[in-house]
Design a protein around this motif. Structure first.
Motif, PDB file in Angstrom:
ATOM      1  N   LEU A 163      22.396 -24.116 -35.923  1.00 26.37           N
ATOM      2  CA  LEU A 163      22.813 -25.507 -35.738  1.00 26.37           C
ATOM      3  C   LEU A 163      21.959 -26.226 -34.697  1.00 26.37           C
ATOM      4  CD1 LEU A 163      25.811 -25.718 -33.364  1.00 26.37           C
ATOM      5  CD2 LEU A 163      25.077 -23.497 -34.147  1.00 26.37           C
ATOM      6  N   SER A 164      22.290 -27.487 -34.458  1.00 26.11           N
ATOM      7  CA  SER A 164      21.668 -28.327 -33.419  1.00 26.11           C
ATOM      8  C   SER A 164      20.143 -28.391 -33.490  1.00 26.11           C
ATOM      9  CB  SER A 164      22.048 -27.828 -32.013  1.00 26.11           C
ATOM     10  OG  SER A 164      23.412 -27.936 -31.816  1.00 26.11           O
TER      11      SER A 164
ATOM     12  N   SER B 152      30.318 -28.189 -27.243  1.00 25.88           N
ATOM     13  CA  SER B 152      31.082 -28.856 -28.303  1.00 25.88           C
ATOM     14  C   SER B 152      30.367 -28.725 -29.637  1.00 25.88           C
ATOM     15  CB  SER B 152      31.310 -30.318 -27.939  1.00 25.88           C
ATOM     16  OG  SER B 152      30.092 -30.938 -27.597  1.00 25.88           O
ATOM     17  N   SER B 153      29.022 -28.680 -29.611  1.00 26.21           N
ATOM     18  CA  SER B 153      28.274 -28.538 -30.870  1.00 26.21           C
ATOM     19  C   SER B 153      28.517 -27.167 -31.473  1.00 26.21           C
ATOM     20  CB  SER B 153      26.783 -28.748 -30.608  1.00 26.21           C
ATOM     21  OG  SER B 153      26.359 -27.966 -29.502  1.00 26.21           O
ATOM     22  N   TYR B 154      28.415 -26.138 -30.643  1.00 34.02           N
ATOM     23  CA  TYR B 154      28.621 -24.785 -31.155  1.00 34.02           C
ATOM     24  C   TYR B 154      30.065 -24.617 -31.612  1.00 34.02           C
ATOM     25  CZ  TYR B 154      28.629 -19.730 -31.520  1.00 34.02           C
ATOM     26  OH  TYR B 154      28.750 -18.452 -31.991  1.00 34.02           O
ATOM     27  N   ASN B 155      31.001 -25.235 -30.890  1.00 25.45           N
ATOM     28  CA  ASN B 155      32.407 -25.127 -31.266  1.00 25.45           C
ATOM     29  C   ASN B 155      32.694 -25.778 -32.611  1.00 25.45           C
ATOM     30  OD1 ASN B 155      33.285 -23.588 -29.171  1.00 25.45           O
ATOM     31  ND2 ASN B 155      33.913 -25.304 -27.879  1.00 25.45           N
ATOM     32  N   LEU B 156      31.947 -26.826 -32.941  1.00 25.65           N
ATOM     33  CA  LEU B 156      32.154 -27.457 -34.247  1.00 25.65           C
ATOM     34  C   LEU B 156      31.774 -26.462 -35.351  1.00 25.65           C
ATOM     35  CD1 LEU B 156      33.079 -30.241 -35.314  1.00 25.65           C
ATOM     36  CD2 LEU B 156      30.686 -30.743 -35.733  1.00 25.65           C
ATOM     37  N   ALA B 157      30.673 -25.736 -35.138  1.00 21.82           N
ATOM     38  CA  ALA B 157      30.259 -24.730 -36.120  1.00 21.82           C
ATOM     39  C   ALA B 157      31.246 -23.571 -36.148  1.00 21.82           C
ATOM     40  CB  ALA B 157      28.855 -24.243 -35.793  1.00 21.82           C
ATOM     41  N   LEU B 158      31.737 -23.183 -34.982  1.00 18.41           N
ATOM     42  CA  LEU B 158      32.702 -22.077 -34.899  1.00 18.41           C
ATOM     43  C   LEU B 158      33.993 -22.436 -35.629  1.00 18.41           C
ATOM     44  CD1 LEU B 158      33.318 -19.287 -33.647  1.00 18.41           C
ATOM     45  CD2 LEU B 158      34.150 -20.466 -31.612  1.00 18.41           C
ATOM     46  N   GLY B 159      34.464 -23.659 -35.437  1.00 21.99           N
ATOM     47  CA  GLY B 159      35.663 -24.115 -36.133  1.00 21.99           C
ATOM     48  C   GLY B 159      35.474 -24.071 -37.640  1.00 21.99           C
ATOM     49  N   GLU B 160      34.276 -24.461 -38.084  1.00 21.14           N
ATOM     50  CA  GLU B 160      33.991 -24.435 -39.518  1.00 21.14           C
ATOM     51  C   GLU B 160      34.028 -22.996 -40.036  1.00 21.14           C
ATOM     52  OE1 GLU B 160      33.793 -26.788 -41.573  1.00 21.14           O
ATOM     53  OE2 GLU B 160      32.770 -25.994 -43.350  1.00 21.14           O
TER      54      GLU B 160
ATOM     55  N   LEU C 253      10.676 -27.260 -34.791  1.00 19.12           N
ATOM     56  CA  LEU C 253      12.038 -27.580 -34.381  1.00 19.12           C
ATOM     57  C   LEU C 253      12.539 -26.479 -33.460  1.00 19.12           C
ATOM     58  CD1 LEU C 253      13.398 -28.243 -37.962  1.00 19.12           C
ATOM     59  CD2 LEU C 253      13.498 -29.957 -36.184  1.00 19.12           C
ATOM     60  N   ILE C 254      13.436 -26.832 -32.554  1.00 22.08           N
ATOM     61  CA  ILE C 254      14.213 -25.794 -31.900  1.00 22.08           C
ATOM     62  C   ILE C 254      15.636 -25.940 -32.400  1.00 22.08           C
ATOM     63  CG2 ILE C 254      12.866 -25.315 -29.819  1.00 22.08           C
ATOM     64  CD1 ILE C 254      14.457 -27.426 -28.361  1.00 22.08           C
ATOM     65  N   PHE C 255      16.378 -24.847 -32.443  1.00 25.25           N
ATOM     66  CA  PHE C 255      17.772 -24.912 -32.866  1.00 25.25           C
ATOM     67  C   PHE C 255      18.548 -23.799 -32.171  1.00 25.25           C
ATOM     68  CE2 PHE C 255      17.953 -21.302 -35.821  1.00 25.25           C
ATOM     69  CZ  PHE C 255      16.596 -21.070 -36.061  1.00 25.25           C
ATOM     70  N   VAL C 256      19.869 -23.847 -32.337  1.00 23.19           N
ATOM     71  CA  VAL C 256      20.737 -22.839 -31.725  1.00 23.19           C
ATOM     72  C   VAL C 256      21.176 -21.879 -32.818  1.00 23.19           C
ATOM     73  CG1 VAL C 256      22.964 -22.475 -30.596  1.00 23.19           C
ATOM     74  CG2 VAL C 256      21.552 -24.427 -29.961  1.00 23.19           C
TER      75      VAL C 256
ATOM     76  N   ILE D 185      18.560 -20.138 -27.999  1.00 23.41           N
ATOM     77  CA  ILE D 185      17.658 -21.160 -28.532  1.00 23.41           C
ATOM     78  C   ILE D 185      16.499 -20.487 -29.281  1.00 23.41           C
ATOM     79  CG2 ILE D 185      16.325 -23.233 -27.965  1.00 23.41           C
ATOM     80  CD1 ILE D 185      19.200 -23.394 -26.940  1.00 23.41           C
ATOM     81  N   TYR D 186      16.186 -21.025 -30.460  1.00 24.43           N
ATOM     82  CA  TYR D 186      15.103 -20.493 -31.290  1.00 24.43           C
ATOM     83  C   TYR D 186      14.108 -21.595 -31.627  1.00 24.43           C
ATOM     84  CZ  TYR D 186      17.877 -16.275 -31.884  1.00 24.43           C
ATOM     85  OH  TYR D 186      18.570 -15.125 -31.640  1.00 24.43           O
ATOM     86  N   LEU D 187      12.870 -21.188 -31.844  1.00 23.54           N
ATOM     87  CA  LEU D 187      11.797 -22.122 -32.194  1.00 23.54           C
ATOM     88  C   LEU D 187      11.352 -21.823 -33.616  1.00 23.54           C
ATOM     89  CD1 LEU D 187       9.483 -24.180 -31.264  1.00 23.54           C
ATOM     90  CD2 LEU D 187       8.159 -22.143 -30.717  1.00 23.54           C
ATOM     91  N   LEU D 188      11.225 -22.869 -34.425  1.00 21.96           N
ATOM     92  CA  LEU D 188      10.805 -22.676 -35.817  1.00 21.96           C
ATOM     93  C   LEU D 188       9.650 -23.628 -36.116  1.00 21.96           C
ATOM     94  CD1 LEU D 188      11.357 -21.427 -38.635  1.00 21.96           C
ATOM     95  CD2 LEU D 188      12.883 -23.342 -39.059  1.00 21.96           C
TER      96      LEU D 188
END
Lengths: 421, 222
Positions: free
Chosen positions: A273-274, B161-169, A284-287, A296-299
């Motif tokens: 995500l993110s 809050s971002s990670y929690n949204l994914a966790l809730g899903e 991109l970086i994402f979680v 955190i990861y880099l793609l």
């Protein structure tokens, strides 16, 4: 006699060192520590005659100081051109129903001006002219965009639901951007235009929307089953990277502006995500929690390489999330859990150097970079509740609180990108 | 600024007294390489439109007048807060959705069947105690093939809050997977995550957090 000469030499050396901060457009290299002590000295009129002039200067002095690059030295008007400061500001204000302001940045002992601006403003809008001029001065000297006229979007509770607001970096002119009888959150500014990608639940489910702040128009990007959230517009404004779960697991996808899926970027049992774009739009970086906890990861978008982990429990913390990529491309910042609290960390991509931007006295989350690639905004949770704090990469551990009336649910600030309106 | 008497010394002395001045001039010079032109030249660059950003590619997406279309001049700054336009920012979905209808009361029997499930911290694994509740929900859904449900995933306030949204899903998806495995068609089970938005218990302690980490059910309104 020799001692006398030495004293003269020492005096001039001190004058030069005191009034000349850094090199013009000096590149910042090496460690960030100590960089906050470099600045340009600019003589600013100590007091001026005329309606509005003092108000213009008062805001300007504050803006220049907050820019981090400049120390404004108050000097009597008659001595501006001969002060020991390297640069000086000259202003002329013509009163009337609208004020005509001419403002210059000049180099001491040089003819011509580095910046010359003319503003025609209503007295109540004078501060905006100050902000614009301050930004022009900062850009001319530091080579980086100023931040005085930028805004910060954030989420706060509006009645029962979270809604999206924005505020000037001076803590004034708050504005409601998106609100409804449902949650609206995760605003993320585009890098090069005044657009915000956000998440809203108009039909009870999370959908991805885009707001054109200039026109005030909202557009739905994706409303697939499951999550449609945490979107980020690419630097060229053509693609949105977002988190969708319609295939059964939160993954990162690339969408066109019409919402059509162009590419699925991640494929893993963990949550991905993110996504956040690099300023060149090539990676991109994402979680992801594929290692057991979020990191955190880099793609890279070029080639088929698999994502590279950037943050690890040993150098950052056991739980890293909410990344933001500096508009200059050299640093990323994110939230990391350290000693039971959340801290803001910055990681330099070239060598992996990690700098803690918060001192650990409070819990801080959700960093977002300013267009100057130096300042950041984040949310601090302390005894006084939740606050927006502006920090400086070159002054780790320090922060300035944005004066906001107390409000619940304050989070996920997003600093406006380079687009100025 | 150099003392006049200093000019009377030997050439060497004179030089040594001028040295600091030279240092300063040199410092100024390197610092001022980027010199701007005078006002007239600078003013010329502020004609309307010169500060606009580049043309954007709209790719068939109607965004209305964007930053690149609007003319801008430093001489005529759009300084008003545009209160008249604020209405455009408010409730952009006014004619759209109907919010979060709970669906409660549609069928009295459901309110006793659809009980919340609770999860461990940072986990979306179904707890052992959930099996009985889910079996009951599954059989009820089989008996009422016209009913669709929404599974809401919620988290406690800790974490991003971002990670929690994914966790809730993922909590909601884990519930759906179980029901689908029981033979309920997946299109009858909708999932929605609210992350940490709507805590059931307002406290900031483990008792409240445990109550807030939940999957909540409601009947979907058609």
């Amino acid at each position: 006699m020799k001692r006398h000469r030495c004293r003269i030499l020492l005096f001039w050396l001190l004058v030069v060192l005191t009034f000349r901060g850094g090199k013009l457009h000096g590149e910042v290299s090496g460690s960030v520590r100590g960089q906050g002590d470099r600045w340009f000295s600019v003589a600013v009129p100590a007091a001026v005659e005329g309606e509005g002039a003092e108000a213009f200067l008062e805001v300007l002095r504050r803006d220049l100081l907050r820019s981090g690059w400049i120390r404004a030295v108050p000097v009597p008007v008659g001595e501006l051109a001969s002060s020991p400061a390297s640069f000086y500001v000259e202003i002329h204000v013509t009163p009337g129903s609208s004020l005509k302001v001419e403002a210059y940045l000049k180099a001491t002992g040089q003819s011509g001006a580095l910046v010359a601006k003319a503003y025609d403003v209503r007295p109540e809008d004078l501060s905006k002219a100050s902000h614009r001029f301050s930004d022009a001065v900062v850009e001319a000297l530091s080579g980086r965009p100023g931040i005085a006229s930028t805004r910060i979007a954030f989420v706060a509770r509006e009645g029962e639901h979270p809604a999206i607001f924005s505020i000037g970096v001076d803590g004034r002119h708050e504005r409601k951007l998106v609100a409804g009888a449902f949650p609206c959150f995760f605003p993320r500014h585009a890098l090069n235009r005044d657009w915000i990608v956000y998440t809203a639940y108009p039909k009870g489910f999370p959908e991805l929307w885009l707001l054109d702040v200039v026109s005030g128009r909202n557009h739905r990007i994706s409303a697939r089953p499951g999550l449609n959230t945490l979107g980020a517009l690419s630097p060229d404004g053509r693609t949105i990277a977002a988190t969708l779960s319609f295939e059964g697991n939160p993954e990162v996808y690339l969408l066109g502006l019409t919402g059509k899926i162009e590419r699925r970027l991640t494929r893993h049992r963990g949550c991905d995500l993110s996504p956040v774009w690099s300023p060149d739009g090539k990676s991109l970086i994402f979680v992801s929690d594929r290692s057991g906890a979020p990191q955190i990861y880099l793609l890279s978008l070029e080639g088929e390489a698999s994502p590279k982990q950037l943050s690890f429990p040993f150098n950052c913390g056991s739980y890293c999330s909410s990344p933001s990529w500096s508009p200059r491309g050299d640093w990323i910042a994110f939230t990391a859990r350290r000693k039971g609290r959340f801290a803001i960390l910055a990681l330099r991509l070239a060598d992996g150097e990690v700098v803690a931007l918060t001192d650990g006295s409070a819990s801080s989350e959700d960093p977002s970079w300013a267009p100057d690639g130096r300042h950041l905004v984040w949310v601090e949770t302390g005894r006084r509740g939740k606050l927006l704090v502006i920090g400086d990469l070159f002054r780790p551990g320090e922060g300035r609180t944005l004066p906001l009336p107390p409000r619940s649910g304050l989070r996920t600030p997003s600093w406006q990108g380079g687009a100025r309106r | 600024m150099i003392p006049r008497s200093g000019m009377k010394g030997t050439p060497m002395r004179r030089f040594s007294r001028l040295l600091p001045l030279l240092v300063m001039l040199l410092a100024c010079n390197t610092g001022c390489r980027r010199r701007a032109s005078d006002l007239s030249a600078d003013a010329a660059s502020h004609k309307p439109g010169t500060e606009t950003s580049q043309q954007d590619d709209r790719a068939g997406f109607d965004l209305g007048p964007s930053a690149s279309d609007a003319r801008f001049t430093e001489r005529d700054i759009p300084l008003a807060e545009r209160p008249a336009d604020l209405s455009a920012f408010r409730d952009p979905f006014a004619d759209g959705g109907d919010g979060n209808d709970s669906g409660a009361g549609k069928d009295v029997e459901w309110s006793t069947v659809l009980r919340d499930l609770h999860f461990e911290f940072d986990s979306f694994e179904l707890p052992g105690s959930a099996q009985a509740t889910l079996s009951e929900i599954g059989s009820s859904l089989r008996m009422h093939p016209d009913v669709s449900i929404v599974v809401e995933g919620h988290c406690d306030e800790r974490g991003a809050s971002s990670y929690n949204l994914a966790l809730g899903e993922r909590r909601a998806l884990a519930v759906r997977e179980f029901l689908v495995a029981m033979g309920i068609p997946s299109e009858r089970i909708h999932t929605v995550s609210y992350g940490e938005e709507y805590p059931l218990a307002p406290g900031h302690d483990e008792t409240s957090w445990a109550r807030n980490r939940r999957a909540h059910f409601r009947i979907k309104d058609e």
